[in-house]
Design an enzyme around this catalytic site. Sequence first.
Site, mmCIF file in Angstrom:
data_model
loop_
_atom_site.group_PDB
_atom_site.id
_atom_site.type_symbol
_atom_site.label_atom_id
_atom_site.label_comp_id
_atom_site.label_asym_id
_atom_site.label_seq_id
_atom_site.Cartn_x
_atom_site.Cartn_y
_atom_site.Cartn_z
ATOM 1 N N MET A 38 -104.450 -45.436 16.426
ATOM 2 C CA MET A 38 -103.339 -45.227 15.495
ATOM 3 C C MET A 38 -102.846 -43.782 15.622
ATOM 4 O O MET A 38 -102.205 -43.257 14.708
ATOM 5 C CB MET A 38 -103.774 -45.546 14.066
ATOM 6 C CG MET A 38 -104.157 -47.025 13.906
ATOM 7 S SD MET A 38 -104.006 -47.657 12.236
ATOM 8 C CE MET A 38 -105.122 -46.603 11.374
ATOM 9 N N GLY A 44 -112.777 -37.605 20.170
ATOM 10 C CA GLY A 44 -113.431 -38.924 20.206
ATOM 11 C C GLY A 44 -112.560 -39.926 20.952
ATOM 12 O O GLY A 44 -113.034 -40.658 21.834
ATOM 13 N N HIS A 45 -111.260 -39.948 20.616
ATOM 14 C CA HIS A 45 -110.335 -40.846 21.331
ATOM 15 C C HIS A 45 -110.320 -40.505 22.824
ATOM 16 O O HIS A 45 -110.317 -41.392 23.671
ATOM 17 C CB HIS A 45 -108.903 -40.674 20.810
ATOM 18 C CG HIS A 45 -108.686 -41.168 19.413
ATOM 19 N ND1 HIS A 45 -108.302 -40.343 18.385
ATOM 20 C CD2 HIS A 45 -108.772 -42.414 18.884
ATOM 21 C CE1 HIS A 45 -108.162 -41.046 17.280
ATOM 22 N NE2 HIS A 45 -108.444 -42.292 17.538
ATOM 23 N N GLN A 69 -102.884 -53.118 7.912
ATOM 24 C CA GLN A 69 -104.309 -52.871 7.665
ATOM 25 C C GLN A 69 -104.544 -51.806 6.603
ATOM 26 O O GLN A 69 -105.675 -51.421 6.340
ATOM 27 C CB GLN A 69 -105.044 -52.545 8.960
ATOM 28 C CG GLN A 69 -104.755 -51.191 9.570
ATOM 29 C CD GLN A 69 -105.415 -51.047 10.939
ATOM 30 O OE1 GLN A 69 -104.986 -51.631 11.919
ATOM 31 N NE2 GLN A 69 -106.485 -50.270 11.005
ATOM 32 N N ASP A 160 -116.196 -46.757 13.545
ATOM 33 C CA ASP A 160 -115.690 -47.925 12.821
ATOM 34 C C ASP A 160 -116.549 -49.129 13.207
ATOM 35 O O ASP A 160 -116.087 -50.080 13.845
ATOM 36 C CB ASP A 160 -114.214 -48.150 13.165
ATOM 37 C CG ASP A 160 -113.362 -46.994 12.688
ATOM 38 O OD1 ASP A 160 -113.308 -46.762 11.482
ATOM 39 O OD2 ASP A 160 -112.798 -46.287 13.540
ATOM 40 N N SER A 195 -112.570 -38.010 13.172
ATOM 41 C CA SER A 195 -111.690 -39.015 12.597
ATOM 42 C C SER A 195 -110.298 -38.408 12.461
ATOM 43 O O SER A 195 -110.162 -37.206 12.185
ATOM 44 C CB SER A 195 -112.215 -39.405 11.203
ATOM 45 O OG SER A 195 -111.188 -40.065 10.475
ATOM 46 N N ARG A 197 -108.446 -38.798 10.128
ATOM 47 C CA ARG A 197 -108.256 -38.397 8.724
ATOM 48 C C ARG A 197 -108.818 -37.013 8.432
ATOM 49 O O ARG A 197 -108.469 -36.414 7.413
ATOM 50 C CB ARG A 197 -108.923 -39.422 7.799
ATOM 51 C CG ARG A 197 -108.204 -40.754 7.756
ATOM 52 C CD ARG A 197 -108.798 -41.642 6.661
ATOM 53 N NE ARG A 197 -107.863 -42.661 6.264
ATOM 54 C CZ ARG A 197 -107.755 -43.853 6.828
ATOM 55 N NH1 ARG A 197 -108.543 -44.179 7.819
ATOM 56 N NH2 ARG A 197 -106.869 -44.728 6.392
HETATM 57 O O1 PAF Z 1 -109.380 -48.067 14.844
HETATM 58 C C1 PAF Z 1 -108.136 -47.985 14.810
HETATM 59 O O2 PAF Z 1 -107.562 -46.943 15.121
HETATM 60 C C2 PAF Z 1 -107.326 -49.201 14.387
HETATM 61 O O3 PAF Z 1 -108.000 -49.933 13.434
HETATM 62 C C3 PAF Z 1 -106.907 -50.093 15.579
HETATM 63 C C4 PAF Z 1 -108.110 -50.695 16.280
HETATM 64 C C5 PAF Z 1 -106.081 -49.280 16.569
HETATM 65 C C6 PAF Z 1 -106.036 -51.235 15.073
HETATM 66 O O4 PAF Z 1 -104.913 -50.773 14.409
#
Ligand code: PAF
Length: 291
Positions: A38, A44-45, A69, A160, A195, A197
């Site tokens: 997102m 981390g990403h 979500q 997550d 994160s 956030r």
């Molecule tokens: O983990 C996230 O960033 C979101 O939940 C995902 C998997 C991209 C789905 O919107």
Amino acid sequence: MPYIYTPVLQITATQSELETLLAAYRRDGKSIGFVPTMGALHKGHISLITLSINENDVTVCSIFVNPTQFNDPADLKRYPRPVESDREMLENAGCDILFMPSVEEMYPNEDYSLLNEDFGNLDKVMEGKSRPGHFAGMITIVNKLFTAVKPHKAYFGNKDFQQLTIVKYFVKKHRLPILIRECPISRDIDELAMSSRNRLLSVEERKAARLIPSTLFNVKEMWGRKTIAELKAFVESEFANEPVLKLDYFEIVHFETLMSLMEPISPETPIIACIATFAGKIRLIDNIRLQ
Ligand code: PAF
């Protein structure tokens, strides 16, 4: 003349253009790695992107802040969207394709209908209980993204953990030909789980948030010597003494079924401890494998 590598990140906002970009790879039998995000990318990403680059011929990253979500509209509104720095990070990491669709592209004609999947206990506990509808929205968009990208491998972070468990269950149930790669939690220098956030935290909240990983590490250290009830009481008292944080839940659950555990526990049972807290309005989650 020295060879200068100029990474090229191809960016697209539509599924049809994405398909055109990927068609040549598919035709040549190349492997496609996919990292759904997102945005508000952090190290981390990038570790997921790097793993995907190492394991596949082409890596696609998606950035889409999925409205379905978020059970709290204020949370959706404040979710960070630093588009330019995300693009730069992906380019520097060597990602091949960035898929950045609009809401209309993913939910045409304002059709926000969600997949109605039965996950048994998996979406009833912890995040599922605290954020009603969250996992229905999450799996709906993950399924749409899987359909658009058709990856061979998809990369998800273990922070997550409940999301990852649900995605694995879904892929297995529907026999999707996608290998889900689980990636370890990336922690910052103060051990806080990375994160998107975290960037919303004030200096004071960020400092207090160190209590989350340190409490989990203490629980792990005490595991086997204390009962589950004692460990829960320990965690509750730690957070009761930290006014900046509010404990939402602390659970010790079976690693696969996410069922709460009762004593006595056999050494073979796979177990994980999961925590969710609020720092002001910001929700932070973390977990640690106990055995
Ligand atoms: O983990 C996230 O960033 C979101 O939940 C995902 C998997 C991209 C789905 O919107």
